[in-house]
Design an enzyme around this catalytic site. Structure first.
Site, PDB file in Angstrom:
ATOM      1  N   ARG A  15      -9.797   0.898  -8.204  1.00 31.64           N
ATOM      2  CA  ARG A  15      -7.910   0.042  -9.207  1.00 31.64           C
ATOM      3  C   ARG A  15      -8.279  -1.416  -9.943  1.00 31.64           C
ATOM      4  O   ARG A  15      -9.449  -1.727  -9.733  1.00 31.64           O
ATOM      5  CB  ARG A  15      -7.199   0.178  -7.471  1.00 31.64           C
ATOM      6  CG  ARG A  15      -7.124   1.709  -7.456  1.00 31.64           C
ATOM      7  CD  ARG A  15      -5.701   1.442  -6.473  1.00 31.64           C
ATOM      8  NE  ARG A  15      -5.970   0.878  -4.608  1.00 31.64           N
ATOM      9  CZ  ARG A  15      -5.325   0.579  -4.360  1.00 31.64           C
ATOM     10  NH1 ARG A  15      -4.143   1.436  -4.192  1.00 31.64           N
ATOM     11  NH2 ARG A  15      -5.471   0.282  -2.726  1.00 31.64           N
ATOM     12  N   LYS A  75      -5.854  -5.812  -4.511  1.00 25.76           N
ATOM     13  CA  LYS A  75      -6.119  -6.131  -3.060  1.00 25.76           C
ATOM     14  C   LYS A  75      -6.087  -7.507  -3.098  1.00 25.76           C
ATOM     15  O   LYS A  75      -6.539  -8.274  -3.515  1.00 25.76           O
ATOM     16  CB  LYS A  75      -7.153  -5.885  -2.471  1.00 25.76           C
ATOM     17  CG  LYS A  75      -7.442  -4.672  -2.675  1.00 25.76           C
ATOM     18  CD  LYS A  75      -6.239  -3.548  -1.927  1.00 25.76           C
ATOM     19  CE  LYS A  75      -6.720  -3.102  -0.347  1.00 25.76           C
ATOM     20  NZ  LYS A  75      -5.938  -1.888   0.474  1.00 25.76           N
ATOM     21  N   TYR A  94      -1.158  -7.348  -3.376  1.00 25.80           N
ATOM     22  CA  TYR A  94      -0.690  -6.707  -1.852  1.00 25.80           C
ATOM     23  C   TYR A  94      -1.379  -7.979  -1.451  1.00 25.80           C
ATOM     24  O   TYR A  94      -2.712  -8.620  -1.485  1.00 25.80           O
ATOM     25  CB  TYR A  94      -2.091  -5.035  -2.057  1.00 25.80           C
ATOM     26  CG  TYR A  94      -0.916  -3.974  -2.561  1.00 25.80           C
ATOM     27  CD1 TYR A  94       0.544  -3.662  -2.087  1.00 25.80           C
ATOM     28  CD2 TYR A  94      -1.688  -2.887  -2.629  1.00 25.80           C
ATOM     29  CE1 TYR A  94       0.562  -2.391  -2.695  1.00 25.80           C
ATOM     30  CE2 TYR A  94      -1.292  -2.210  -3.330  1.00 25.80           C
ATOM     31  CZ  TYR A  94       0.491  -1.891  -2.740  1.00 25.80           C
ATOM     32  OH  TYR A  94       1.007  -0.576  -3.613  1.00 25.80           O
ATOM     33  N   HIS A  96      -0.615  -8.509   2.300  1.00 26.45           N
ATOM     34  CA  HIS A  96      -0.954  -7.418   3.978  1.00 26.45           C
ATOM     35  C   HIS A  96      -1.095  -9.071   5.471  1.00 26.45           C
ATOM     36  O   HIS A  96      -1.737  -9.744   5.456  1.00 26.45           O
ATOM     37  CB  HIS A  96      -1.855  -7.178   3.945  1.00 26.45           C
ATOM     38  CG  HIS A  96      -1.105  -5.351   3.538  1.00 26.45           C
ATOM     39  ND1 HIS A  96       0.036  -4.556   3.898  1.00 26.45           N
ATOM     40  CD2 HIS A  96      -1.699  -4.662   2.518  1.00 26.45           C
ATOM     41  CE1 HIS A  96       0.417  -4.101   2.906  1.00 26.45           C
ATOM     42  NE2 HIS A  96      -0.382  -3.463   2.225  1.00 26.45           N
ATOM     43  N   GLU A 118       3.298  -5.919  -1.378  1.00 25.72           N
ATOM     44  CA  GLU A 118       4.411  -4.719   0.265  1.00 25.72           C
ATOM     45  C   GLU A 118       5.747  -5.460   0.830  1.00 25.72           C
ATOM     46  O   GLU A 118       6.254  -4.573   1.476  1.00 25.72           O
ATOM     47  CB  GLU A 118       3.168  -4.906   0.475  1.00 25.72           C
ATOM     48  CG  GLU A 118       3.016  -6.100   1.681  1.00 25.72           C
ATOM     49  CD  GLU A 118       1.994  -7.188   1.499  1.00 25.72           C
ATOM     50  OE1 GLU A 118       1.580  -6.766   0.318  1.00 25.72           O
ATOM     51  OE2 GLU A 118       1.658  -7.946   1.667  1.00 25.72           O
ATOM     52  N   ASP A 270      -3.144   3.766   9.184  1.00 28.23           N
ATOM     53  CA  ASP A 270      -2.727   2.010   8.584  1.00 28.23           C
ATOM     54  C   ASP A 270      -2.600   1.071   9.967  1.00 28.23           C
ATOM     55  O   ASP A 270      -1.687  -0.019   9.585  1.00 28.23           O
ATOM     56  CB  ASP A 270      -2.691   1.167   7.582  1.00 28.23           C
ATOM     57  CG  ASP A 270      -1.444   2.368   7.067  1.00 28.23           C
ATOM     58  OD1 ASP A 270      -0.341   3.202   7.951  1.00 28.23           O
ATOM     59  OD2 ASP A 270      -0.552   1.967   6.031  1.00 28.23           O
TER      60      ASP A 270
HETATM   61  N1  LIG Z   1      -3.855   6.044   5.045  1.00 24.83           N
HETATM   62  C1  LIG Z   1      -3.574   5.287   3.941  1.00 24.83           C
HETATM   63  O1  LIG Z   1      -4.183   5.217   2.813  1.00 24.83           O
HETATM   64  C2  LIG Z   1      -1.858   5.245   3.750  1.00 24.83           C
HETATM   65  C3  LIG Z   1      -1.279   5.110   2.410  1.00 24.83           C
HETATM   66  C4  LIG Z   1       0.131   5.266   2.403  1.00 24.83           C
HETATM   67  C5  LIG Z   1       0.546   4.871   3.009  1.00 24.83           C
HETATM   68  N2  LIG Z   1       0.667   5.688   4.845  1.00 24.83           N
HETATM   69  C6  LIG Z   1       1.530   5.404   5.942  1.00 24.83           C
HETATM   70  O2  LIG Z   1       1.620   5.998   6.138  1.00 24.83           O
HETATM   71  C7  LIG Z   1       2.821   5.927   6.704  1.00 24.83           C
HETATM   72  C8  LIG Z   1       3.978   6.636   6.747  1.00 24.83           C
HETATM   73  O3  LIG Z   1       4.705   6.158   5.145  1.00 24.83           O
HETATM   74  P1  LIG Z   1       6.079   6.226   4.099  1.00 24.83           P
HETATM   75  O4  LIG Z   1       5.754   5.532   3.412  1.00 24.83           O
HETATM   76  O5  LIG Z   1       5.536   7.514   4.585  1.00 24.83           O
HETATM   77  O6  LIG Z   1       6.956   5.885   5.579  1.00 24.83           O
HETATM   78  P2  LIG Z   1       8.538   6.175   5.482  1.00 24.83           P
HETATM   79  O7  LIG Z   1       9.259   5.003   6.507  1.00 24.83           O
HETATM   80  O8  LIG Z   1       8.940   6.606   3.935  1.00 24.83           O
HETATM   81  O9  LIG Z   1       9.152   7.104   6.601  1.00 24.83           O
HETATM   82  C9  LIG Z   1       8.725   7.866   7.475  1.00 24.83           C
HETATM   83  C10 LIG Z   1       9.572   8.337   8.479  1.00 24.83           C
HETATM   84  O10 LIG Z   1       8.692   8.483  10.098  1.00 24.83           O
HETATM   85  C11 LIG Z   1       9.590   9.338  10.592  1.00 24.83           C
HETATM   86  N3  LIG Z   1       9.628   9.206  11.952  1.00 24.83           N
HETATM   87  C12 LIG Z   1       9.818   7.461  13.114  1.00 24.83           C
HETATM   88  N4  LIG Z   1       9.709   8.069  14.089  1.00 24.83           N
HETATM   89  C13 LIG Z   1       9.663   9.332  14.545  1.00 24.83           C
HETATM   90  C14 LIG Z   1       8.563   9.844  15.149  1.00 24.83           C
HETATM   91  N5  LIG Z   1       9.096   9.588  16.545  1.00 24.83           N
HETATM   92  N6  LIG Z   1       8.691  11.357  15.302  1.00 24.83           N
HETATM   93  C15 LIG Z   1       8.971  11.633  13.823  1.00 24.83           C
HETATM   94  N7  LIG Z   1       9.554  10.935  12.949  1.00 24.83           N
HETATM   95  C16 LIG Z   1      10.009   9.615  13.086  1.00 24.83           C
HETATM   96  C17 LIG Z   1      11.153   7.970   9.905  1.00 24.83           C
HETATM   97  O11 LIG Z   1      12.163   8.845  10.267  1.00 24.83           O
HETATM   98  C18 LIG Z   1      10.766   7.842   8.501  1.00 24.83           C
HETATM   99  O12 LIG Z   1      11.187   9.450   7.401  1.00 24.83           O
HETATM  100  C19 LIG Z   1       3.331   3.958   7.020  1.00 24.83           C
HETATM  101  O13 LIG Z   1       2.669   4.051   8.288  1.00 24.83           O
HETATM  102  C20 LIG Z   1       2.501   3.771   5.976  1.00 24.83           C
HETATM  103  O14 LIG Z   1       1.457   2.620   5.902  1.00 24.83           O
HETATM  104  C21 LIG Z   1      -1.007   5.354   4.965  1.00 24.83           C
END
Ligand SMILES: NC(=O)c1ccc[n+]([C@@H]2O[C@H](COP(=O)([O-])OP(=O)(O)OC[C@H]3O[C@@H](n4cnc5c(N)ncnc54)[C@H](O)[C@@H]3O)[C@@H](O)[C@H]2O)c1
Length: 366
Positions: A15, A75, A94, A96, A118, A270
């Protein structure tokens, strides 16, 4: 202001911090933009694209850092870049910080103004500069899940959309946040049957209102999770507890309850993942198998689609970049409470409490 766009030199990062459209806006506002030669190639932008938008191209990363008041990146800077950063220089990217003591100490030493994407936070607690990456990862989760459900890559051999006369695949989505809703939308679009679980009733009501009838909502608890993992082909982990490790909603013993070839895409990797057996993987080697269950847990999913990710990221960063360039960082942060929350380290001092807490440094540096 003079704004610099260096090439990302972190491993596997294609990116870039600004598109030609962003350059065009900054130049229109009478700023100077320097772009490192080749910085945009991974995202599909040539030097010529940037020049046509009004940027000047510099040969080396050292020149970009040396000549710019503000560096706009993707990054966090890596070790090779630390000494290029100058006192008082604005770094908008970003960071972190809480996950790297070495980076934090380096930025304190360089006395830069570190504004972290972030932690820019809107009034309602949402994180506008993280949302687009969750949107990308949520949508991608279904693409990857569909691929790994294929037999040659050890999946169940199920086509998510089914065909006339054959029932579609079943997708279980844990978490109805940004990742979860985007994943559900993509899976529903393919014709799969989708079950989405959350503990937040507001989110479930929203999903219930906007999704088609083949997306069903249920409350997230162990009973429901144990019930659904037996029948679903693809499981998406999109759970987040802000600032904490994701809860292990799927434990090791549950894998034996799943059908062989079930695929888990744990996007929450993550934050430690919401599956006990999740460990971070890379785009080069994205999956591993435990108890016949395929695990996909790439920690930087958006990195695989740099064109879309760069556009999505810069769409949301540009208004803040413009504000920083037009007003200077102090006035911009005074006028914009969301941006103010992005300030992490200012001239050698940590100004974001969670970083101090992460390292137990409160007394030493506060
Ligand atoms: N792997 C990657 O490349 C990548 C990229 C972007 C985001 N992410 C990660 O994805 C994750 C989700 O991000 P997001 O933006 O959707 O967050 P978000 O806050 O929009 O959504 C998280 C959801 O989880 C729910 N939740 C909490 N406890 C729960 C449970 N016990 N059961 C079911 N649901 C529950 C919350 O109520 C919320 O609606 C984060 O950890 C984020 O860092 C990873």
């Amino acid at each position: 202001m003079i704004v610099g766009i260096p090439q990302e030199i972190k491993n596997n990062e294609s990116r870039v911090g600004m598109t030609p459209a962003g350059v065009f806006e900054l130049v229109k506002n009478k700023h100077t933009v320097y772009v490192q030669s080749g910085a945009g190639l991974g995202s599909g932008f040539s030097n010529n694209d940037y020049q046509q938008a009004g940027a000047a191209i510099l040969d080396t990363i050292a020149q970009v850092y040396a000549m710019s008041d503000m560096i706009v990146k993707v990054k966090e800077p890596i070790e090779e870049e630390y000494d290029l950063i100058r006192e008082g220089q604005i770094l908008f990217t970003y960071f972190h910080f809480a996950s790297s003591e070495a980076l934090t100490k380096a930025m304190i030493k360089q006395k830069a103004i570190c504004i972290a994407y972030e932690t820019v936070e809107d009034n309602d607690g949402t994180l506008p500069l993280l949302t687009p990456m969750s949107e990308v990862a949520g949508r991608m989760a279904i693409q990857q899940g569909a691929k790994y459900l294929e037999k040659p890559v050890k999946g169940r051999g199920v086509l998510l959309g089914g065909v006339p006369g054959v029932a579609p695949g079943k997708v279980l989505v844990l978490g109805a946040g940004v990742v979860g809703v985007q994943a559900a939308k993509m899976a529903a679009g393919l014709g799969a049957h989708v079950t989405i679980l959350d503990v937040n009733m507001k989110r479930l009501r929203y999903v219930n209102d906007v999704m088609p009838p083949h997306v069903t909502t249920e409350f997230s608890n162990e009973f429901n999770i144990r019930k659904h993992i037996k029948t679903h082909d693809l499981i998406i982990g999109g759970v987040l507890l802000k600032g904490a490790k994701a809860p292990n909603l799927i434990t090791r013993d549950m894998l034996k309850e799943m059908k062989p070839g079930t695929v888990i895409v744990d996007v929450a990797v993550d934050q430690g993942g919401c599956v006990e057996t999740t460990k971070p993987t890379t785009h080069e080697d994205p999956i591993y198998i435990i108890d016949d269950v395929v695990h996909y847990s790439v920690a930087n999913m958006p990195g695989a689609v740099p064109y879309t990710s760069t556009m999505a990221l810069t769409n949301v960063t540009l208004p803040y970049t413009l504000k920083l360039a037009n007003l200077g960082w102090q006035a911009a942060c005074e006028q914009d409470a969301s941006l103010q929350k992005g300030l992490n380290i200012v001239s050698g001092k940590i100004v974001y409490n969670e970083i101090l807490e992460a390292f137990g440094w409160e007394e030493a540096l506060a």
